[in-house]
Design an enzyme around this catalytic site. Structure first.
Site, mmCIF file in Angstrom:
data_model
loop_
_atom_site.group_PDB
_atom_site.id
_atom_site.type_symbol
_atom_site.label_atom_id
_atom_site.label_comp_id
_atom_site.label_asym_id
_atom_site.label_seq_id
_atom_site.Cartn_x
_atom_site.Cartn_y
_atom_site.Cartn_z
ATOM 1 N N HIS A 128 24.250 46.438 33.229
ATOM 2 C CA HIS A 128 23.883 45.210 33.949
ATOM 3 C C HIS A 128 24.942 44.117 33.875
ATOM 4 O O HIS A 128 24.810 43.085 34.518
ATOM 5 C CB HIS A 128 22.559 44.656 33.413
ATOM 6 C CG HIS A 128 22.708 44.002 32.064
ATOM 7 N ND1 HIS A 128 22.807 44.720 30.899
ATOM 8 C CD2 HIS A 128 22.799 42.705 31.706
ATOM 9 C CE1 HIS A 128 22.949 43.903 29.886
ATOM 10 N NE2 HIS A 128 22.948 42.663 30.339
HETATM 11 C C1 UD1 Z 1 21.030 37.674 31.319
HETATM 12 C C2 UD1 Z 1 21.998 37.201 30.250
HETATM 13 C C3 UD1 Z 1 22.677 38.398 29.615
HETATM 14 C C4 UD1 Z 1 21.663 39.416 29.124
HETATM 15 C C5 UD1 Z 1 20.753 39.789 30.271
HETATM 16 C C6 UD1 Z 1 19.696 40.770 29.864
HETATM 17 C C7 UD1 Z 1 23.098 35.029 30.637
HETATM 18 C C8 UD1 Z 1 24.384 34.398 30.998
HETATM 19 N N1 UD1 Z 1 23.049 36.377 30.795
HETATM 20 O O1 UD1 Z 1 21.798 38.298 32.335
HETATM 21 O O2 UD1 Z 1 23.451 37.977 28.519
HETATM 22 O O3 UD1 Z 1 22.324 40.560 28.630
HETATM 23 O O4 UD1 Z 1 20.124 38.585 30.746
HETATM 24 O O5 UD1 Z 1 18.902 41.131 30.928
HETATM 25 O O6 UD1 Z 1 22.188 34.365 30.213
HETATM 26 N N2 UD1 Z 1 16.400 38.805 38.077
HETATM 27 C C9 UD1 Z 1 15.210 39.293 38.537
HETATM 28 N N3 UD1 Z 1 14.109 39.158 37.722
HETATM 29 C C10 UD1 Z 1 14.160 38.570 36.515
HETATM 30 C C11 UD1 Z 1 15.392 38.055 36.068
HETATM 31 C C12 UD1 Z 1 16.503 38.187 36.859
HETATM 32 O O7 UD1 Z 1 15.107 39.844 39.611
HETATM 33 O O8 UD1 Z 1 13.125 38.489 35.817
HETATM 34 C C13 UD1 Z 1 17.597 38.967 38.918
HETATM 35 C C14 UD1 Z 1 17.884 37.731 39.737
HETATM 36 O O9 UD1 Z 1 18.327 38.101 40.994
HETATM 37 C C15 UD1 Z 1 19.023 37.075 38.991
HETATM 38 C C16 UD1 Z 1 19.744 38.285 38.368
HETATM 39 O O10 UD1 Z 1 18.718 39.226 38.091
HETATM 40 O O11 UD1 Z 1 19.849 36.315 39.801
HETATM 41 C C17 UD1 Z 1 20.462 37.930 37.110
HETATM 42 O O12 UD1 Z 1 19.577 37.256 36.182
HETATM 43 P P1 UD1 Z 1 20.176 36.224 35.079
HETATM 44 O O13 UD1 Z 1 19.146 35.829 34.104
HETATM 45 O O14 UD1 Z 1 20.938 35.156 35.764
HETATM 46 O O15 UD1 Z 1 21.278 37.098 34.364
HETATM 47 P P2 UD1 Z 1 21.196 38.565 33.769
HETATM 48 O O16 UD1 Z 1 22.190 39.379 34.528
HETATM 49 O O17 UD1 Z 1 19.800 39.066 33.661
#
Ligand code: UD1
Length: 360
Positions: free
Chosen positions: A205
């Site tokens: 991821h």
């Molecule tokens: C975040 C953390 C990362 C961790 C990861 C675990 C930061 C900078 N990054 O990254 O360190 O390893 O979580 O999962 O804080 N999304 C969904 N549903 C959700 C959450 C996210 O669909 O419940 C999608 C959204 O489109 C979002 C993307 O995933 O834009 C990324 O989510 P985000 O929390 O920004 O970063 P992660 O890549 O999950």
């Protein structure tokens, strides 16, 4: 003593659970749980609270997704109000996600003590948002709880006074040891018609792996090739799912790669426990596989968890098809029972709670 924990993203929840349990047993301690809402899908958040027996959050800031600046700023704005209302003696922040640094920054400026659980880890890779979050959070924290001795060394080298550094061990492993007996009863591998030690579990991821079509393509080609030899189970993170669709890169139906929705903590642990190999770019899985003695290939140029490499269970591999397939063939099935890392013993939360009672 009033302790306020701030969590937001999936890897935070298994670090909160043991402390929530430990603090609930201590008289005179009030523990307030704030969820920022950084992760909000049931399978990215609520299912972990359920699997790990964490009480419902007292407050949910419901910030959701956004750019780093938007997400961090939203958390900061909303948590300030909560901290002014709740007036905790100390806040605890966990790991290295945006929720961690946002809450630490606000609390520091309000003069609230900050405890950082999983302090001192360094990849020295400034292209990782998590590295920025780690360094800034540690600079702000008053109590730095490290999972391994390299964390102490890193903090000292950055000038953190010894009195702030507390080597407590790895709280992730508290959660692993707590739920492992229950996870083993699930027999998840059987449910997926897998033979123990005869399958591969994959998670990917990190933006550096999934946000470029070329790199994601290399990784998926590697999985398809490995899938010719062994079934490959791949629970797909929402970010990775979006990128696969955007780049039209989904592995073909008839390949050995089985794409799943994100799965819960118990189910994941149960699968990893009996896997022949794990391929990942997650921090937590590098630690869990090390504890379980399962060989792990980490598709990254560096790691903030070098103890897992020193132990021999984890190996860094470039995100390229050839090297991953080669390393997978070499490492598959090389399980090491009884591997031990200092203070990865299931009691980190008790040590943290003791220190809080002594020093807050
Ligand atoms: C975040 C953390 C990362 C961790 C990861 C675990 C930061 C900078 N990054 O990254 O360190 O390893 O979580 O999962 O804080 N999304 C969904 N549903 C959700 C959450 C996210 O669909 O419940 C999608 C959204 O489109 C979002 C993307 O995933 O834009 C990324 O989510 P985000 O929390 O920004 O970063 P992660 O890549 O999950």
């Amino acid at each position: 003593m009033k302790v306020l924990s701030v969590v937001g993203a999936r890897p935070n929840f298994m670090k909160l659970a043991p402390l929530a349990r430990s603090l609930s047993k201590r008289g005179g301690v009030k523990h307030v749980i704030v969820h920022t809402g950084q992760h909000y899908d049931v399978e990215m958040s609520a299912s972990f609270f359920c699997d790990l027996g964490i009480p419902e959050p007292d407050v949910n800031l419901e910030v959701g997704s956004g750019s780093h600046a938007q997400q961090t700023a939203q958390i900061m704005g909303r948590i300030e109000t909560v901290l002014l209302e709740q007036r905790p003696d100390v806040i605890l922040v966990y790991g290295d996600v945006n929720s961690t640094v946002a809450a630490a920054l606000v609390a520091s400026k309000l003069g609230v003590k900050v405890g950082h659980v999983e302090a001192g880890l360094r990849s020295r890779d400034w292209s990782m948002p998590e590295e920025i979050n780690r360094v800034v959070t540690d600079r702000l924290a008053n109590l730095l709880f490290t999972p391994s001795r390299d964390g102490n060394d890193n903090l000292r080298a950055e000038g953190v006074p010894n009195g702030r550094i507390h080597f407590v061990g790895n709280i992730m492993i508290d959660s692993v040891t707590y739920v492992l007996p229950k996870a083993r009863q699930l027999n998840t591998s059987e449910r997926y018609a897998l033979t123990d030690r005869e399958y591969v579990v994959v998670t990917l991821h990190r933006p550096s792996n999934v946000d470029s079509a070329d790199t994601l393509g290399e990784l998926l080609r590697a999985l398809e090739q490995i899938g010719n030899d062994y079934p490959v189970l791949f629970p797909v993170h929402p970010r990775t799912k979006q990128r696969m669709a955007q780049f039209a890169l989904e592995p073909p139906e008839n390949s050995g790669v089985r794409l799943l929705e994100p799965i819960g903590y118990l189910e994941m642990l149960s699968l990893v426990d009996r896997a022949g190999l794990v391929i990942t770019d997650s921090g937590g899985l590098q630690e869990e596989t090390s504890f379980l003695g399962v060989p792990c290939l980490t598709a990254r140029p560096n790691t903030e968890r070098p103890v897992t490499i020193a132990l021999g269970t984890n190996e860094l591999v470039p995100s390229q098809c050839g090297p991953i397939v080669e390393a997978a063939r070499k490492r598959f099935g090389a399980v090491r029972e009884g591997a031990v890392i200092e203070l990865w013993d299931g009691h980190a939360a008790e040590r943290i709670a003791d220190i809080l009672e002594r020093s807050v």
